[in-house]
Design a protein around this motif. Structure first.
Motif, PDB file in Angstrom:
ATOM      1  N   GLU A  52      36.025  40.294  41.367  1.00 24.23           N
ATOM      2  CA  GLU A  52      35.628  39.684  40.089  1.00 24.23           C
ATOM      3  C   GLU A  52      36.528  40.146  38.960  1.00 24.23           C
ATOM      4  OE1 GLU A  52      31.486  40.565  39.749  1.00 24.23           O
ATOM      5  OE2 GLU A  52      31.067  39.206  41.427  1.00 24.23           O
ATOM      6  N   LEU A  53      36.801  41.438  38.949  1.00 23.39           N
ATOM      7  CA  LEU A  53      37.675  41.995  37.912  1.00 23.39           C
ATOM      8  C   LEU A  53      39.043  41.353  37.981  1.00 23.39           C
ATOM      9  CD1 LEU A  53      36.740  45.764  37.862  1.00 23.39           C
ATOM     10  CD2 LEU A  53      36.416  44.112  36.043  1.00 23.39           C
ATOM     11  N   ALA A  54      39.518  41.203  39.210  1.00 25.79           N
ATOM     12  CA  ALA A  54      40.838  40.597  39.383  1.00 25.79           C
ATOM     13  C   ALA A  54      40.832  39.165  38.856  1.00 25.79           C
ATOM     14  CB  ALA A  54      41.210  40.609  40.861  1.00 25.79           C
ATOM     15  N   LYS A  55      39.748  38.465  39.130  1.00 23.20           N
ATOM     16  CA  LYS A  55      39.624  37.101  38.655  1.00 23.20           C
ATOM     17  C   LYS A  55      39.639  37.084  37.125  1.00 23.20           C
ATOM     18  CE  LYS A  55      36.521  33.634  40.342  1.00 23.20           C
ATOM     19  NZ  LYS A  55      35.383  33.658  41.244  1.00 23.20           N
ATOM     20  N   ASP A  56      38.870  37.981  36.586  1.00 21.87           N
ATOM     21  CA  ASP A  56      38.796  38.126  35.134  1.00 21.87           C
ATOM     22  C   ASP A  56      40.179  38.395  34.559  1.00 21.87           C
ATOM     23  OD1 ASP A  56      37.043  38.132  32.916  1.00 21.87           O
ATOM     24  OD2 ASP A  56      37.379  40.315  32.755  1.00 21.87           O
ATOM     25  N   SER A  57      40.868  39.376  35.195  1.00 20.43           N
ATOM     26  CA  SER A  57      42.216  39.727  34.731  1.00 20.43           C
ATOM     27  C   SER A  57      43.119  38.510  34.789  1.00 20.43           C
ATOM     28  CB  SER A  57      42.813  40.804  35.637  1.00 20.43           C
ATOM     29  OG  SER A  57      42.002  41.915  35.638  1.00 20.43           O
TER      30      SER A  57
END
Lengths: 434, 262
Positions: free
Chosen positions: A201-206
């Protein structure tokens, strides 16, 4: 005609008495002197009595002597002969006695024969008995050996079972350990999956943020280009202004030349022209400055543009990386989920294994019990054969004793001779005394 | 009931014996005395003073001969005695103690003596060897002390040993006094686990087969306690260690049933 001995005696007495009574009469007829006649009477009566007495006694003394010798022989064990009394016209008790003694001898003979027969049979049976006892004994020994074999088997079985039991126990422990580890792994996998999901999710956000950054950057680049273009136009305008200033300068020069021609009248004008020339100069200078400035800006903006391009490339790469990262995270999550599933199934399997091991332990315990029961049974059999062999020994002793007794019995009746049978028995082998 | 009577009359405890076996033995006596039932026999047992002795005699079984199971004695000669002597040497014990349990007519302890005399004469001249034979039946111990045997008991004695240590006497054989002096006999019951004598070697062959499992276990544990460190137990060929006692011994020879105490 049967006349008992007593009657015979009475008859004799009567005859003697009658003779004595009648003799004096007969003697008187002879015509002797009375003394002589008396003497003769006595003598005749005596003679008559003696004769009659001799006749009577002779027959039964002979019979009794006969009987005595026979009974003597019987007491010596001779049962071969019967008593044979002389046939008489007047049989008496001696004849009865002879008959009964003969009967006795006959039955004695019968008994002796019987006893011999029985003793022989007993000896035979006891021999058979002792040999069968020995046979049973040897078969008992065989049984004992077989039992020993079985017992040995039971013993090693018990040992093996003991070993298997401990092995299975160890296995059960390790299986349980495996189950525990698998459960821990599943737990860890679950945690990892959560973490990985968050990472994803964080990667997606990033990525989103990066994208917007990139977009912004693009926009900024665009704007910068616009600015550059406008600056170009400013440069052009500045060129134009510089041109105008140069023209103006030329015009001002021309005007001042004209003014010099005009002389005094043109003096004022010349001043104005000078002023205009000065202005045009200034303007030209400023325009040149602007152009310079724009040149510098152009240079710097080229730098900025290249930086922009660089950044944009970097961002692009970063975006790609983040894309990869997100994909990796997705893959991680997938793998971790798979791992969790597998770990869970391992845990389940090891639970089943533990169940199996437990069942195995019970089965092995059962086997151990059976082995123990077997051992107990073999002991039982062994005890029984031991008992049997003790009983057989007793039996052998008893049968030997029986044999000896029958032998003794036979020797005792051997004293009695019974005639024809004797020779048959003499031909038989003597009874062994073993 | 008969068992209780026996216990009262002679102090003989039959609880430890196998039920079936005892019933069989008593049945023999019941048939022999022509009693129609066990109850009738019980009455006879109380009435007749001699009957309890007769019954006791029938109850205990004495089957034995010299060197019974020769392979066991071979093993004793080849491995066990050398091991025990070396053990004595190492532990500096003064004497080697042998105990023959259920020795009956003394054949077993005497066989051990003969073995020692024949093959370990030199060793036993240096070291004292005490051999104890025990049995529950005092009568049979008396015959054991006499040392007179019928020929069939000597069938497995090697010829030269028989010639050397036995003298024939009216079809029987008298054991040499020298051998007899080596063995002491004692009447004792296997129930008295507390007074088991300390030993290095216990020969208890074909005794446990007559006993109940639970008692076997107790007695075997008793043996484990009575044996000195490294001591040896020899059982009969159909016998085996039971339950807990299995943990107290290590098998030396499974075939001959020789075990070493742990």
């Amino acid at each position: 005609m049967y006349i008992p001995i007593g009657y015979k005696f009475i008859l004799g007495f009567v005859v003697v008495v009658a003779a004595v009574a009648f003799f004096p009469f007969w003697v008187k007829l002879l015509g002797y002197s009375p003394e002589m006649a008396n003497l003769l009477t006595y003598a005749m009566a005596m003679t008559c009595g003696l004769i009659l007495g001799w006749i009577f006694s002779r027959s039964f003394t002979k019979n009794i002597a006969n009987l005595t010798s026979s009974t003597e022989a019987i007491s010596q064990g001779d049962l071969t002969r019967d008593i044979a009394l002389k046939q008489s016209r007047f049989p008496d008790e001696t004849h009865d006695m002879a008959v009964s003694v003969n009967r006795m001898v006959e039955s004695l003979r019968e008994i002796v024969r019987h006893i011999r027969e029985i003793a022989r049979k007993i000896a035979e049976s006891s021999r058979t008995l002792s040999s069968s006892a020995l046979e049973i004994n040897s078969s008992g020994e065989e049984v004992a050996q077989a039992v020993e074999q079985i017992s040995r088997g039971a013993e090693s079985q018990a040992e093996m079972v003991g070993k298997s039991s401990s092995l299975i126990h160890e296995m059960a422990i390790s299986v349980e350990l495996v189950a525990k580890r698998a459960r821990e792994t599943a737990q860890a996998a679950r945690e990892t999956s959560v973490t990985a999901q968050r990472g994803g999710e964080l990667a997606k956000d990033s990525l989103e943020r990066m994208k917007s950054l990139f977009d912004n950057m693009e926009l900024a680049g665009q704007q910068f280009m616009n600015l550059n273009a406008k600056l170009q136009r400013v440069g052009k305008i500045a060129d134009f202004i510089g041109e105008i200033a140069r023209q103006t300068n030329l015009l001002a020069l021309n005007a001042s030349i004209e003014a010099a021609r005009a002389g005094e009248y043109g003096r004022g004008f010349a001043v104005v022209a000078e002023e205009v020339r000065k202005l045009a100069d200034g303007t030209g200078k400023s325009a040149a400055d602007i152009i310079d400035l724009i040149g510098t800006i152009k240079e710097e903006s080229a730098l900025v543009q290249s930086t922009f391009a660089e950044s944009s490339r970097h961002i692009h790469e970063g975006k790609k990386n983040i894309d990869t990262t997100a994909a990796s995270f997705r893959e991680i999550v997938e793998t971790v989920v798979e791992t969790e599933r597998k770990a869970n199934s391992i845990a389940d399997l090891s639970n089943m294994q533990t169940d199996g091991a437990n069942k195995m332990v019970t089965a092995v315990d059962e086997i151990a019990k059976v082995a123990e029961d077997n051992a107990a049974s073999t002991e039982q059999v062994s005890a029984a054969t031991e008992e049997q062999s003790a009983a057989m020994q007793e039996m052998v002793f008893a049968s030997r004793e029986l044999e000896l007794l029958s032998d003794e019995l036979l020797q005792m009746v051997q004293r009695f001779r019974v005639g024809a049978v004797d020779t048959v028995e003499a031909a038989e082998p003597a009874f062994a005394t073993t | 009931m008969i068992l209780r009577l026996l216990k009262e009359l002679k102090g003989f405890n039959l609880d430890i014996y196998k039920d079936k076996c005892i019933k069989r033995r008593i049945a023999i006596r019941i048939r022999k005395t022509c009693c129609s039932s066990a109850a009738e026999y019980g009455e006879l047992l109380m009435r007749d003073k001699a009957e309890p002795d007769h019954l006791l005699k029938v109850l205990t079984i004495h089957v034995s001969h010299f060197f019974r199971n020769p392979s066991t004695f071979q093993k004793l000669k080849d491995e066990i005695f050398p091991y025990l002597f070396s053990l004595c040497e190492r532990e500096t014990r003064e004497s080697l103690k042998l105990w023959s349990v259920g020795c009956a007519g003394g054949e077993e302890p005497y066989s051990a003596c003969l073995l020692l005399k024949e093959y370990f004469a030199e060793t036993i001249s240096r070291r004292e060897v005490a051999i104890l034979g025990s049995d529950v039946n005092p009568e049979i111990l008396e015959t054991a002390k006499k040392g007179i045997y019928r020929e069939e008991r000597l069938l497995e004695v090697p010829r030269e040993i028989r010639d050397r240590w036995f003298t024939p006497e009216e079809g029987r054989f008298q054991l040499a006094p020298e051998i007899m002096a080596m063995v002491t006999f004692r009447q004792s019951d296997l129930c008295d686990i507390d007074i088991f004598p300390e030993s290095d070697l216990i020969l208890c062959r074909n005794v446990l087969i007559y006993l109940e499992r639970s008692h076997q276990e107790k007695i075997l544990c008793g043996f484990a306690d009575a044996l000195r460190a490294g001591g040896i137990l020899v059982l009969g060929k159909a016998e085996t260690l039971v339950g807990e006692s299995r943990k107290r011994f290590r098998t030396v020879c499974p075939v001959e049933r020789i075990y070493r105490v742990i």
